[in-house]
Design an enzyme around this catalytic site. Structure first.
Site, PDB file in Angstrom:
ATOM      1  N   HIS A  50      51.348  35.376  30.788  1.00 53.91           N
ATOM      2  CA  HIS A  50      52.642  35.533  30.109  1.00 53.91           C
ATOM      3  C   HIS A  50      53.382  34.192  30.028  1.00 53.91           C
ATOM      4  CE1 HIS A  50      52.652  39.993  29.786  1.00 53.91           C
ATOM      5  NE2 HIS A  50      51.807  39.884  30.801  1.00 53.91           N
ATOM      6  N   TYR A 317      51.989  35.901  41.604  1.00 56.58           N
ATOM      7  CA  TYR A 317      53.153  35.398  40.854  1.00 56.58           C
ATOM      8  C   TYR A 317      53.774  34.219  41.628  1.00 56.58           C
ATOM      9  CZ  TYR A 317      53.104  39.661  37.915  1.00 56.58           C
ATOM     10  OH  TYR A 317      52.760  40.674  37.047  1.00 56.58           O
TER      11      TYR A 317
HETATM   12  C1  HEM Z   1      46.548  42.395  39.732  1.00 57.86           C
HETATM   13  C2  HEM Z   1      47.226  42.544  38.610  1.00 57.86           C
HETATM   14  C3  HEM Z   1      48.080  41.448  38.021  1.00 57.86           C
HETATM   15  C4  HEM Z   1      48.034  40.111  38.237  1.00 57.86           C
HETATM   16  C5  HEM Z   1      47.095  39.332  39.133  1.00 57.86           C
HETATM   17  C6  HEM Z   1      49.071  39.501  37.436  1.00 57.86           C
HETATM   18  C7  HEM Z   1      49.344  38.153  37.400  1.00 57.86           C
HETATM   19  C8  HEM Z   1      50.424  37.561  36.768  1.00 57.86           C
HETATM   20  C9  HEM Z   1      50.833  36.179  36.917  1.00 57.86           C
HETATM   21  C10 HEM Z   1      50.120  35.148  37.773  1.00 57.86           C
HETATM   22  C11 HEM Z   1      51.940  35.993  36.174  1.00 57.86           C
HETATM   23  C12 HEM Z   1      52.771  34.701  36.054  1.00 57.86           C
HETATM   24  C13 HEM Z   1      53.882  34.735  37.118  1.00 57.86           C
HETATM   25  C14 HEM Z   1      54.794  33.539  37.142  1.00 57.86           C
HETATM   26  O1  HEM Z   1      54.334  32.387  37.024  1.00 57.86           O
HETATM   27  O2  HEM Z   1      56.007  33.740  37.353  1.00 57.86           O
HETATM   28  C15 HEM Z   1      52.253  37.247  35.566  1.00 57.86           C
HETATM   29  C16 HEM Z   1      53.319  37.470  34.741  1.00 57.86           C
HETATM   30  C17 HEM Z   1      53.633  38.702  34.244  1.00 57.86           C
HETATM   31  N1  HEM Z   1      52.971  39.909  34.470  1.00 57.86           N
HETATM   32 FE1  HEM Z   1      51.376  40.199  35.596  1.00 57.86          FE
HETATM   33  N2  HEM Z   1      49.739  40.481  36.759  1.00 57.86           N
HETATM   34  C18 HEM Z   1      49.165  41.683  37.083  1.00 57.86           C
HETATM   35  C19 HEM Z   1      49.540  42.928  36.644  1.00 57.86           C
HETATM   36  C20 HEM Z   1      50.602  43.168  35.821  1.00 57.86           C
HETATM   37  C21 HEM Z   1      51.090  44.474  35.475  1.00 57.86           C
HETATM   38  C22 HEM Z   1      50.538  45.795  36.005  1.00 57.86           C
HETATM   39  C23 HEM Z   1      52.162  44.262  34.650  1.00 57.86           C
HETATM   40  C24 HEM Z   1      53.085  45.250  34.004  1.00 57.86           C
HETATM   41  C25 HEM Z   1      52.993  46.559  34.128  1.00 57.86           C
HETATM   42  C26 HEM Z   1      52.342  42.831  34.498  1.00 57.86           C
HETATM   43  C27 HEM Z   1      53.325  42.227  33.754  1.00 57.86           C
HETATM   44  C28 HEM Z   1      53.634  40.883  33.775  1.00 57.86           C
HETATM   45  C29 HEM Z   1      54.765  40.309  33.068  1.00 57.86           C
HETATM   46  C30 HEM Z   1      55.782  41.040  32.201  1.00 57.86           C
HETATM   47  C31 HEM Z   1      54.770  38.946  33.393  1.00 57.86           C
HETATM   48  C32 HEM Z   1      55.777  37.890  32.939  1.00 57.86           C
HETATM   49  C33 HEM Z   1      56.848  37.733  34.028  1.00 57.86           C
HETATM   50  C34 HEM Z   1      57.892  36.713  33.629  1.00 57.86           C
HETATM   51  O3  HEM Z   1      58.443  36.835  32.522  1.00 57.86           O
HETATM   52  O4  HEM Z   1      58.171  35.812  34.440  1.00 57.86           O
HETATM   53  N3  HEM Z   1      51.383  42.199  35.227  1.00 57.86           N
HETATM   54  N4  HEM Z   1      51.309  38.194  35.938  1.00 57.86           N
END
Ligand code: HEM
Length: 326
Positions: A50, A317
């Protein structure tokens, strides 16, 4: 450094010399970030997933029904200021908003509570998740990384999808919206509400817009590359955008630990409150660098469920944040 000197340093620090650390011995959160970097490339200063997004502000007002389910101050009925970041999937900072790979789109909400603390919701447009564990998500990412366009068929990704039917099923639930404001977002992971009497109720969040508008894949591909990022600030100049936060309530037999299994369509939905977004922030690209949304950043009255993904997500995250803000 000479080898004997290195050994002395290792002993002095009380470390055990076990040779080079293998990738599979790293914590799962690190394996997940490293797998994302393999698929999306390394883009210093940006989120591992993202990466492309836009930040806006507004407020949330909880409903009376929400206060009956959870004693969280979030639901006390007074307006709570929020910071919201909408995003495209993938760690590619310049992905075209209309690309199929930019699905699912994300919505991250930070609620600024009256005592100065914060609680977050990090949700996206998938109706359920493709895999149930961090290890399976890592393997899905590695299968994608090993499946470039010229890979022999069946590719590693096709093989992974064939052995995990929830992968194609989950991706079939997403489409490109005509606006971040016209999309429905899902919490996917379960959380547990605790009310004043101590009663516990497992819930999954749904964030419903006033209307859902999806584009066909061919119309989405014709849109300008930043059409979603550009549209939101324009729309906010004309007036606020509202969403209804709802809780889907689990009943006996609904799995709280497996986010690949949707709960029944006729589950009870409770309106938790209204989220109003009324202004874009002036310098979104600077603002988003400082923001860290954590699915497990909860406030009293909302607990984690037994879904293992919540801790995996928190860890990865935080690691992504530390890498993008060295
Ligand atoms: C094991 C499962 C998951 C992993 C490893 C993962 C990993 C990540 C990582 C590394 C980021 C970047 C975080 C940052 O730098 O602040 C991210 C962002 C994000 N993830 Fe996931 N994610 C997973 C599951 C999910 C699920 C289930 C959802 C929603 C139902 C989701 C929604 C998002 C969203 C909306 C962002 C953007 C957050 C922002 O705007 O700062 N992710 N994810």
């Amino acid at each position: 450094m000479r080898k004997d000197k290195l050994l002395i340093t290792v002993i002095a620090l009380g470390l055990t010399w076990a040779g080079p650390i293998r990738a599979e011995d790293q914590p799962i959160e690190q394996q997940l970030i490293d797998a994302m970097s393999k698929v999306f490339g390394i883009h210093p200063g940006f989120r591992a997933n993202h990466a492309k997004g836009i930040v806006a502000e507004g407020s949330f007002t909880g409903s009376r029904e929400a206060a009956g389910l959870s004693r969280a101050v979030l639901f006390n009925g007074s307006p709570i200021p929020v910071t919201v970041r909408f995003s495209d999937s993938t760690g590619i900072p310049n992905i075209p908003d209309g690309s199929g790979n930019a699905n699912p789109h994300g919505m991250a909400i930070k609620y600024h509570l009256p005592d100065g603390s914060e609680t977050d919701m990090v949700i996206n447009s998938l109706k359920f998740f493709p895999v149930a564990t961090g290890e399976d998500f890592r393997d899905l990412l590695l299968a994608l990384a090993a499946s470039p366009p010229d890979a022999a068929k069946p590719t590693k990704f096709e093989q992974f999808a064939a052995s995990h039917p929830s992968v194609p099923a989950a991706f079939a639930t997403v489409a490109t919206p005509d606006s971040f404001a016209d999309e429905e977002y899902y919490g996917v992971n379960a959380f547990v509400f605790v009310n004043k009497a101590g009663a516990r109720q497992a819930v999954r969040y749904q964030m419903a817009p006033e209307r859902v508008v999806h584009l066909s894949a061919s119309d989405a591909a014709k849109q300008p590359p930043n059409f979603l990022m550009d549209e939101l600030p324009d729309r906010l100049k004309r007036g606020p955008v509202t969403f209804h936060l709802r809780a889907q309530l689990a009943t006996a037999g609904d799995s709280t630990k497996d986010p690949t299994i949707p709960w029944p369509n006729d589950s009870k939905l409770v309106e938790l409150g209204v989220l109003t977004i009324d202004k874009a922030v002036p310098d979104s690209s600077e603002e988003e660098k400082k923001l860290l949304f954590l699915p497990g950043a909860l406030t009293e009255g909302i607990d984690k469920s037994d879904d293992p993904l919540i801790d995996n997500r928190d860890g990865s995250y935080a690691l992504s944040f530390s890498r993008r803000n060295p």
